[in-house]
Write a protein that holds these residues in place. Structure first.
Motif, PDB file in Angstrom:
ATOM      1  N   SER A   2       0.786  -1.221   0.000  1.00 45.91           N
ATOM      2  CA  SER A   2       0.000   0.000   0.000  1.00 45.91           C
ATOM      3  C   SER A   2       0.818   1.271   0.000  1.00 45.91           C
ATOM      4  CB  SER A   2      -0.940  -0.005   1.207  1.00 45.91           C
ATOM      5  OG  SER A   2      -0.205  -0.147   2.384  1.00 45.91           O
ATOM      6  N   ILE A  30      -7.614  -3.228  -5.063  1.00 46.23           N
ATOM      7  CA  ILE A  30      -8.252  -2.056  -4.465  1.00 46.23           C
ATOM      8  C   ILE A  30      -7.233  -0.922  -4.480  1.00 46.23           C
ATOM      9  CG2 ILE A  30      -9.326  -1.073  -2.401  1.00 46.23           C
ATOM     10  CD1 ILE A  30      -9.937  -3.963  -1.500  1.00 46.23           C
ATOM     11  N   VAL A  32      -7.063   3.054  -3.372  1.00 47.03           N
ATOM     12  CA  VAL A  32      -7.703   4.181  -2.699  1.00 47.03           C
ATOM     13  C   VAL A  32      -6.809   5.402  -2.859  1.00 47.03           C
ATOM     14  CG1 VAL A  32      -8.559   5.065  -0.494  1.00 47.03           C
ATOM     15  CG2 VAL A  32      -8.788   2.629  -1.031  1.00 47.03           C
ATOM     16  N   HIS A  51      -3.058   0.989  -1.498  1.00 39.79           N
ATOM     17  CA  HIS A  51      -3.669   0.003  -2.382  1.00 39.79           C
ATOM     18  C   HIS A  51      -3.395  -1.407  -1.884  1.00 39.79           C
ATOM     19  CE1 HIS A  51       0.385   0.179  -4.225  1.00 39.79           C
ATOM     20  NE2 HIS A  51       0.143  -1.035  -4.706  1.00 39.79           N
ATOM     21  N   CYS A  74     -16.372   2.449   2.603  1.00 35.43           N
ATOM     22  CA  CYS A  74     -16.251   3.282   1.409  1.00 35.43           C
ATOM     23  C   CYS A  74     -15.816   2.468   0.193  1.00 35.43           C
ATOM     24  CB  CYS A  74     -15.247   4.408   1.655  1.00 35.43           C
ATOM     25  SG  CYS A  74     -15.882   5.799   2.632  1.00 35.43           S
ATOM     26  N   VAL A  75     -15.071   1.395   0.427  1.00 39.13           N
ATOM     27  CA  VAL A  75     -14.540   0.619  -0.691  1.00 39.13           C
ATOM     28  C   VAL A  75     -15.658   0.081  -1.577  1.00 39.13           C
ATOM     29  CG1 VAL A  75     -13.286  -1.489  -1.308  1.00 39.13           C
ATOM     30  CG2 VAL A  75     -12.353   0.060   0.421  1.00 39.13           C
ATOM     31  N   ASN A  76     -16.775  -0.334  -0.976  1.00 39.15           N
ATOM     32  CA  ASN A  76     -17.892  -0.806  -1.808  1.00 39.15           C
ATOM     33  C   ASN A  76     -19.082   0.149  -1.779  1.00 39.15           C
ATOM     34  OD1 ASN A  76     -18.844  -1.298   0.732  1.00 39.15           O
ATOM     35  ND2 ASN A  76     -19.244  -3.478   0.426  1.00 39.15           N
ATOM     36  N   ILE A  86     -11.743   5.644  -5.640  1.00 36.18           N
ATOM     37  CA  ILE A  86     -11.521   4.247  -5.282  1.00 36.18           C
ATOM     38  C   ILE A  86     -11.690   3.418  -6.546  1.00 36.18           C
ATOM     39  CG2 ILE A  86     -12.265   2.283  -3.888  1.00 36.18           C
ATOM     40  CD1 ILE A  86     -13.409   4.299  -1.881  1.00 36.18           C
ATOM     41  N   VAL A  88     -11.637  -0.455  -8.131  1.00 34.59           N
ATOM     42  CA  VAL A  88     -11.763  -1.882  -7.855  1.00 34.59           C
ATOM     43  C   VAL A  88     -11.370  -2.627  -9.114  1.00 34.59           C
ATOM     44  CG1 VAL A  88     -13.328  -3.760  -7.250  1.00 34.59           C
ATOM     45  CG2 VAL A  88     -13.586  -1.518  -6.155  1.00 34.59           C
ATOM     46  N   LEU A 187     -14.012  -8.245   1.989  1.00 31.87           N
ATOM     47  CA  LEU A 187     -13.831  -7.250   3.030  1.00 31.87           C
ATOM     48  C   LEU A 187     -14.384  -7.818   4.333  1.00 31.87           C
ATOM     49  CD1 LEU A 187     -15.191  -4.091   1.134  1.00 31.87           C
ATOM     50  CD2 LEU A 187     -12.860  -5.012   1.086  1.00 31.87           C
TER      51      LEU A 187
END
Length: 268
Positions: A2, A30, A32, A51, A74-76, A86, A88, A187
């Protein structure tokens, strides 16, 4: 991993093949970018940027109120970011024109609470979304559900109702339900926090198996042993920012930031 910086060899992901899959940020599962989230005047996420590589397990730790669960949601898009992006699997889920439902279908999520339908059997809990959302025929949905119940060690409980299961069994059913939608990544929002201590191990064992199989996972957790053993990257959050991150063994044994040291001194 990340960070955009070069990662030392000791911090390369331990899952076989994950380093190759995550070689470039553009290939991240992912991604971000400069994520901010306000609730009213309260800024809960303050420019989060990281990430998750394909096949990686990233564990997110930190005190209550640090923004961990908000980040996960927030990711989904269970929470709508105030600003930031974001992606995906390379597609921006925060794009106003994005097909959010299609992108969400790639993401399985397991919550603190099990959220099973109490009036439905275990098997029906696993098949209803497959039929109603994914459009699968009943026989196909049942076969997939049974395979995932086998995976979580509950094949013999398909006819039981949630009230007749322990908390740990219900959470394993919730994991099997998420897997039955055949997501690309998972998640987990503190999946063991609502469990009695003696029930935690069975749930973590299922998650370890998923990691071994190469499932991409982002896990908000208080289980430091799990983070050390299974995680490829450990992210410590506080006050809506990422304070420290890196190889779990290194961060847990030798944290570099005073705030990380103070937190770990209370939980280890």
């Amino acid at each position: 991993m990340s960070s955009d910086q070069t990662v030392p060899t000791s911090q390369q992901p331990r899952h076989q093949g994950a380093a190759d899959r995550a070689a470039a940020r553009g290939e991240a599962a992912i991604d971000v970018q400069d994520l901010h989230k306000y609730f009213g005047d309260n800024e809960v996420l303050k420019g989060i940027d990281f990430h998750v590589g394909r096949g990686e397990v990233v564990c997110v730790i930190g005190p209550s109120g640090s923004g961990k669960s908000t980040l996960l949601r927030c990711v989904n898009l269970l929470e709508t970011p105030t600003s930031g992006r974001i992606l995906v699997e390379g597609e921006e889920i925060t794009d106003p024109d994005a097909d959010v439902d299609r992108l969400r279908a790639r993401i399985g999520m397991v919550f603190q609470q099990f959220n099973l339908f109490p009036h439905m059997t275990v098997l029906r809990n696993l098949t209803i979304a497959q039929e109603k959302v994914a459009g699968r025929k009943k026989d196909e949905a049942v076969a997939i559900a049974r395979a995932n119940l086998q995976k979580v060690g509950l094949a013999e409980r398909e006819d039981a109702y949630p009230a007749h299961l322990s908390g740990g069994q219900q959470q394993r059913v919730a994991i099997a339900r998420a897997l039955s939608m055949q997501p690309d990544l998972m998640l987990f929002d503190e999946p063991t926090s609502a469990l009695d201590p003696e029930l935690v191990g069975d749930v973590l064992a299922v998650m370890k198996d998923l990691a071994t199989e190469g499932m991409t996972m982002m896990v908000v957790t208080h289980e430091m042993g799990f983070a050390r053993e299974v995680g490829d990257n450990l992210v410590f959050m506080d006050g809506g920012v990422i304070v420290e991150e890196g190889d779990p063994e290194t961060v847990l044994a030798d944290p570099q930031h005073e705030r990380t040291r103070a937190f770990l001194s209370k939980v280890l």
